[in-house]
Design a protein around this motif. Sequence first.
Motif, PDB file in Angstrom:
ATOM      1  N   GLN A  66      -0.790 -52.543  28.448  1.00 50.03           N
ATOM      2  CA  GLN A  66      -0.694 -51.265  28.588  1.00 50.03           C
ATOM      3  C   GLN A  66       0.529 -50.612  27.601  1.00 50.03           C
ATOM      4  OE1 GLN A  66      -3.228 -49.768  29.621  1.00 50.03           O
ATOM      5  NE2 GLN A  66      -4.559 -51.578  30.125  1.00 50.03           N
ATOM      6  N   THR A  67       1.543 -52.007  27.763  1.00 50.56           N
ATOM      7  CA  THR A  67       2.386 -50.862  27.423  1.00 50.56           C
ATOM      8  C   THR A  67       3.135 -51.199  26.092  1.00 50.56           C
ATOM      9  OG1 THR A  67       3.918 -53.142  27.133  1.00 50.56           O
ATOM     10  CG2 THR A  67       3.971 -51.372  28.951  1.00 50.56           C
ATOM     11  N   LEU A  68       1.964 -51.921  24.875  1.00 50.41           N
ATOM     12  CA  LEU A  68       2.155 -51.694  23.150  1.00 50.41           C
ATOM     13  C   LEU A  68       1.646 -50.691  22.658  1.00 50.41           C
ATOM     14  CD1 LEU A  68       0.174 -55.489  23.403  1.00 50.41           C
ATOM     15  CD2 LEU A  68       2.495 -54.363  23.394  1.00 50.41           C
ATOM     16  N   PRO A  69       1.913 -49.603  22.022  1.00 55.18           N
ATOM     17  CA  PRO A  69       2.060 -49.219  20.560  1.00 55.18           C
ATOM     18  C   PRO A  69       0.508 -49.615  20.459  1.00 55.18           C
ATOM     19  CG  PRO A  69       4.087 -49.833  20.684  1.00 55.18           C
ATOM     20  CD  PRO A  69       3.444 -50.704  21.783  1.00 55.18           C
ATOM     21  N   ARG A  70      -0.386 -50.555  19.724  1.00 54.51           N
ATOM     22  CA  ARG A  70      -1.317 -51.092  19.016  1.00 54.51           C
ATOM     23  C   ARG A  70      -1.833 -51.854  20.065  1.00 54.51           C
ATOM     24  NH1 ARG A  70      -1.430 -51.991  13.704  1.00 54.51           N
ATOM     25  NH2 ARG A  70      -2.835 -53.752  13.715  1.00 54.51           N
ATOM     26  N   ARG A  71      -2.299 -50.903  21.727  1.00 53.08           N
ATOM     27  CA  ARG A  71      -2.997 -51.727  22.293  1.00 53.08           C
ATOM     28  C   ARG A  71      -3.966 -51.556  22.286  1.00 53.08           C
ATOM     29  NH1 ARG A  71      -0.529 -47.492  24.820  1.00 53.08           N
ATOM     30  NH2 ARG A  71      -1.451 -45.715  25.107  1.00 53.08           N
ATOM     31  N   ASP A  72      -4.945 -50.556  21.341  1.00 51.33           N
ATOM     32  CA  ASP A  72      -6.408 -50.278  21.271  1.00 51.33           C
ATOM     33  C   ASP A  72      -6.578 -51.500  20.304  1.00 51.33           C
ATOM     34  OD1 ASP A  72      -6.387 -47.974  22.938  1.00 51.33           O
ATOM     35  OD2 ASP A  72      -6.119 -46.533  20.537  1.00 51.33           O
ATOM     36  N   VAL A  73      -5.498 -51.958  19.168  1.00 50.39           N
ATOM     37  CA  VAL A  73      -6.912 -53.041  18.482  1.00 50.39           C
ATOM     38  C   VAL A  73      -6.337 -54.282  19.190  1.00 50.39           C
ATOM     39  CG1 VAL A  73      -5.677 -54.025  16.515  1.00 50.39           C
ATOM     40  CG2 VAL A  73      -5.506 -51.675  16.190  1.00 50.39           C
ATOM     41  N   ALA A  74      -5.024 -53.955  20.281  1.00 46.59           N
ATOM     42  CA  ALA A  74      -5.024 -55.622  20.408  1.00 46.59           C
ATOM     43  C   ALA A  74      -6.382 -56.446  21.862  1.00 46.59           C
ATOM     44  CB  ALA A  74      -3.705 -55.420  21.458  1.00 46.59           C
ATOM     45  N   ALA A  75      -6.361 -54.951  22.338  1.00 46.09           N
ATOM     46  CA  ALA A  75      -7.432 -54.496  23.521  1.00 46.09           C
ATOM     47  C   ALA A  75      -8.610 -55.278  22.472  1.00 46.09           C
ATOM     48  CB  ALA A  75      -7.895 -53.749  23.438  1.00 46.09           C
ATOM     49  N   LYS A  76      -9.157 -54.803  21.462  1.00 41.25           N
ATOM     50  CA  LYS A  76     -10.479 -55.309  20.357  1.00 41.25           C
ATOM     51  C   LYS A  76     -10.432 -57.115  20.340  1.00 41.25           C
ATOM     52  CE  LYS A  76     -12.255 -50.825  19.316  1.00 41.25           C
ATOM     53  NZ  LYS A  76     -11.600 -49.406  18.062  1.00 41.25           N
ATOM     54  N   ALA A  77      -9.244 -57.518  19.737  1.00 38.51           N
ATOM     55  CA  ALA A  77      -9.297 -58.786  19.567  1.00 38.51           C
ATOM     56  C   ALA A  77      -8.986 -59.388  20.517  1.00 38.51           C
ATOM     57  CB  ALA A  77      -7.859 -58.757  18.557  1.00 38.51           C
ATOM     58  N   ILE A  78      -9.010 -59.011  22.125  1.00 39.07           N
ATOM     59  CA  ILE A  78      -8.587 -60.001  22.802  1.00 39.07           C
ATOM     60  C   ILE A  78      -9.883 -60.438  23.372  1.00 39.07           C
ATOM     61  CG2 ILE A  78      -8.342 -60.297  25.289  1.00 39.07           C
ATOM     62  CD1 ILE A  78      -5.575 -61.235  23.719  1.00 39.07           C
ATOM     63  N   GLN A  79     -10.886 -59.005  23.569  1.00 41.26           N
ATOM     64  CA  GLN A  79     -12.332 -59.353  23.331  1.00 41.26           C
ATOM     65  C   GLN A  79     -12.896 -60.322  22.554  1.00 41.26           C
ATOM     66  OE1 GLN A  79     -13.649 -55.533  22.978  1.00 41.26           O
ATOM     67  NE2 GLN A  79     -12.213 -54.320  24.652  1.00 41.26           N
ATOM     68  N   ASN A  80     -12.654 -60.073  21.137  1.00 35.51           N
ATOM     69  CA  ASN A  80     -12.947 -61.889  20.798  1.00 35.51           C
ATOM     70  C   ASN A  80     -12.448 -62.969  20.772  1.00 35.51           C
ATOM     71  OD1 ASN A  80     -14.477 -59.617  19.409  1.00 35.51           O
ATOM     72  ND2 ASN A  80     -13.143 -58.968  18.256  1.00 35.51           N
ATOM     73  N   SER A  81     -11.591 -62.750  21.519  1.00 38.53           N
ATOM     74  CA  SER A  81     -10.587 -64.014  22.602  1.00 38.53           C
ATOM     75  C   SER A  81     -11.184 -64.869  23.800  1.00 38.53           C
ATOM     76  CB  SER A  81      -9.461 -63.641  22.434  1.00 38.53           C
ATOM     77  OG  SER A  81      -8.900 -63.597  21.341  1.00 38.53           O
ATOM     78  N   TYR A  82     -11.274 -66.268  23.873  1.00 40.45           N
ATOM     79  CA  TYR A  82     -11.473 -66.447  25.157  1.00 40.45           C
ATOM     80  C   TYR A  82     -10.290 -67.810  25.422  1.00 40.45           C
ATOM     81  CZ  TYR A  82     -12.589 -69.982  21.368  1.00 40.45           C
ATOM     82  OH  TYR A  82     -12.527 -70.817  20.364  1.00 40.45           O
ATOM     83  N   ALA A  83     -10.739 -68.256  26.590  1.00 40.48           N
ATOM     84  CA  ALA A  83     -10.232 -69.563  27.281  1.00 40.48           C
ATOM     85  C   ALA A  83     -11.224 -71.038  27.413  1.00 40.48           C
ATOM     86  CB  ALA A  83      -9.229 -68.842  28.555  1.00 40.48           C
ATOM     87  N   VAL A  84     -10.324 -71.866  27.556  1.00 42.02           N
ATOM     88  CA  VAL A  84     -10.701 -73.021  27.564  1.00 42.02           C
ATOM     89  C   VAL A  84     -10.674 -74.459  28.103  1.00 42.02           C
ATOM     90  CG1 VAL A  84     -12.201 -75.385  26.405  1.00 42.02           C
ATOM     91  CG2 VAL A  84     -11.596 -73.033  25.512  1.00 42.02           C
ATOM     92  N   ILE A  85     -11.255 -74.320  29.495  1.00 42.22           N
ATOM     93  CA  ILE A  85     -10.583 -74.786  30.846  1.00 42.22           C
ATOM     94  C   ILE A  85     -10.611 -76.571  30.405  1.00 42.22           C
ATOM     95  CG2 ILE A  85     -10.256 -75.849  32.698  1.00 42.22           C
ATOM     96  CD1 ILE A  85     -11.012 -72.138  33.895  1.00 42.22           C
ATOM     97  N   THR A  86      -9.653 -76.992  30.361  1.00 44.05           N
ATOM     98  CA  THR A  86     -10.302 -78.610  30.226  1.00 44.05           C
ATOM     99  C   THR A  86      -9.727 -79.413  31.098  1.00 44.05           C
ATOM    100  OG1 THR A  86      -7.776 -79.125  28.864  1.00 44.05           O
ATOM    101  CG2 THR A  86      -9.663 -78.490  27.369  1.00 44.05           C
ATOM    102  N   ALA A  87      -9.469 -81.213  31.883  1.00 38.86           N
ATOM    103  CA  ALA A  87      -8.841 -81.468  32.750  1.00 38.86           C
ATOM    104  C   ALA A  87      -7.991 -82.162  32.009  1.00 38.86           C
ATOM    105  CB  ALA A  87     -10.153 -82.826  32.951  1.00 38.86           C
ATOM    106  N   THR A  88      -7.458 -82.542  30.879  1.00 32.32           N
ATOM    107  CA  THR A  88      -6.743 -83.322  30.613  1.00 32.32           C
ATOM    108  C   THR A  88      -5.677 -82.843  29.699  1.00 32.32           C
ATOM    109  OG1 THR A  88      -7.690 -85.290  29.424  1.00 32.32           O
ATOM    110  CG2 THR A  88      -7.498 -85.629  31.465  1.00 32.32           C
ATOM    111  N   LEU A  89      -4.492 -82.881  29.312  1.00 32.10           N
ATOM    112  CA  LEU A  89      -4.134 -82.610  27.721  1.00 32.10           C
ATOM    113  C   LEU A  89      -4.483 -82.960  26.441  1.00 32.10           C
ATOM    114  CD1 LEU A  89      -0.032 -82.102  28.336  1.00 32.10           C
ATOM    115  CD2 LEU A  89      -1.773 -80.505  28.353  1.00 32.10           C
ATOM    116  N   ASP A  90      -5.629 -84.803  26.543  1.00 28.41           N
ATOM    117  CA  ASP A  90      -5.838 -84.841  25.495  1.00 28.41           C
ATOM    118  C   ASP A  90      -6.626 -83.841  24.708  1.00 28.41           C
ATOM    119  OD1 ASP A  90      -4.229 -86.724  25.080  1.00 28.41           O
ATOM    120  OD2 ASP A  90      -5.251 -88.139  26.537  1.00 28.41           O
ATOM    121  N   GLU A  91      -7.646 -83.681  26.275  1.00 26.44           N
ATOM    122  CA  GLU A  91      -8.995 -82.972  25.986  1.00 26.44           C
ATOM    123  C   GLU A  91      -8.616 -81.373  25.543  1.00 26.44           C
ATOM    124  OE1 GLU A  91     -11.520 -82.377  29.144  1.00 26.44           O
ATOM    125  OE2 GLU A  91     -11.902 -84.218  29.234  1.00 26.44           O
ATOM    126  N   ALA A  92      -7.470 -80.807  25.787  1.00 30.17           N
ATOM    127  CA  ALA A  92      -6.872 -79.606  25.570  1.00 30.17           C
ATOM    128  C   ALA A  92      -6.871 -79.744  23.896  1.00 30.17           C
ATOM    129  CB  ALA A  92      -5.979 -79.440  25.916  1.00 30.17           C
TER     130      ALA A  92
END
Length: 430
Positions: A288-314
């Motif tokens: 909400q504080t970013l001047p380019r929040r519209d751009v960043a929000a769209k990029a985040i929508q194309n991004s994701y997270a992966v949860i792994t059990a270990t750092l080696d898997e990560a």
Amino acid sequence: MLTSYLYNNLSAQDIQQLTARNTDENNDIRSRVEQIIATVKQQGDNALKDFARQFDGIELQQLYLDRDTLDRLAATVSEQQKQALKIAYSNILKFHQSQLLRENPVETMPGVTCWRETRAIERVGLYIPGGSAVLPSTFLMLGIPARIAGCREIIVCSPPQKDGLVNGFIAYCAQLLDIERIYLAGGAQAVAAMAYGTQSIPKVDKVFGPGNQYVTMAKTIIQTHTAIDMPAGPSEVLVLADEQANPAYVAADLLAQAEHGVDSQAVLVTTSQQLLDRVQPELEKQLQTLPRRDVAAKAIQNSYAVITATLDEAMDFSNAYAPEHLILATDKWQQLTGKITNAGSVFLGHLTPESAGDYASGTNHTLPTSAYARSYSGVSVDSFLKKITFQHITADGIKNIGPTVEILAGLEGLQAHKNAVSIRLSTPES
């Protein structure tokens, strides 16, 4: 904000799909870029002026800015901003100067000496993006190693602003780099102009610089004719984090990459569901504080997270993704660096943001994207150099190596190769 996936539930095909980015399955981008390249080849400067009118909304009377104009523009930069650019220049210079190495001659056998010498690529073309974000830092990242290498001629292209000029920061970098002229061309058309030449823009031997998918596609197409540094398209970061990571730092790093453009990607790979749960609201708050929040929000929508059990898997997932930027947000980063096989540039620990490498730590920020880190390195002084091999054979040397060459040439059925040695053995120079 970030769609999450459990690593243990991902098949090999799932991972392949997740790690693919910026694909052009229908060849829409390639087709358009091929048209642009063909037009520039046929119409030269007129094509560049037409594209400036079409893409940049500007009527250009002249396709370049000379040194006097650049000096006037540079004068608009504040002393504080100049000082920041000077510090960045100094750190980048120090780091890249260390890459100039001289190799010693090697006597492979008595009388046979071989060595390599470096020569600068004579004419290089630097593409400095200037679309939604103007990047003087890229000018330094490309111009400094080109100067260190000793390139005879440096051609610079950057898109014109609405006033038909470049901004003062680009102009000030031109002063620091002793660049006399900046050509007003952007996108795929700039790449084509440098690759093939126009009435105003000389043809170069190698094209450098990052850009959007159109710039990257143009570089991919022209490399059958003109060398390129690497495929360097939309920016990306992978943050590898465990429970020790600061969620505010992680969110800030993800957003720093996301604000580059809507086609940028920011990936979080973590061993901690709790951390992910804490990063999500931080993303919302900081966005909400970013001047380019519209751009960043769209990029985040194309991004994701992966949860792994270990750092080696990560780390396994990171190596499959082959990120342009890799941040190890963990106290255990020293245990992981040796396991990194694919990455453009790596940032270690909680206090090393990718932004430091983007601007002023000294490393180069022109890096392979879209998994090309599996086979390409980032820009360095070596990128602007050629390595030429030399060898010298003495009278004793030809006696020592000659019989081996004769046998090898014979077994390949290349009699002339054998004769070139035999004649020297039978009638040595006095």
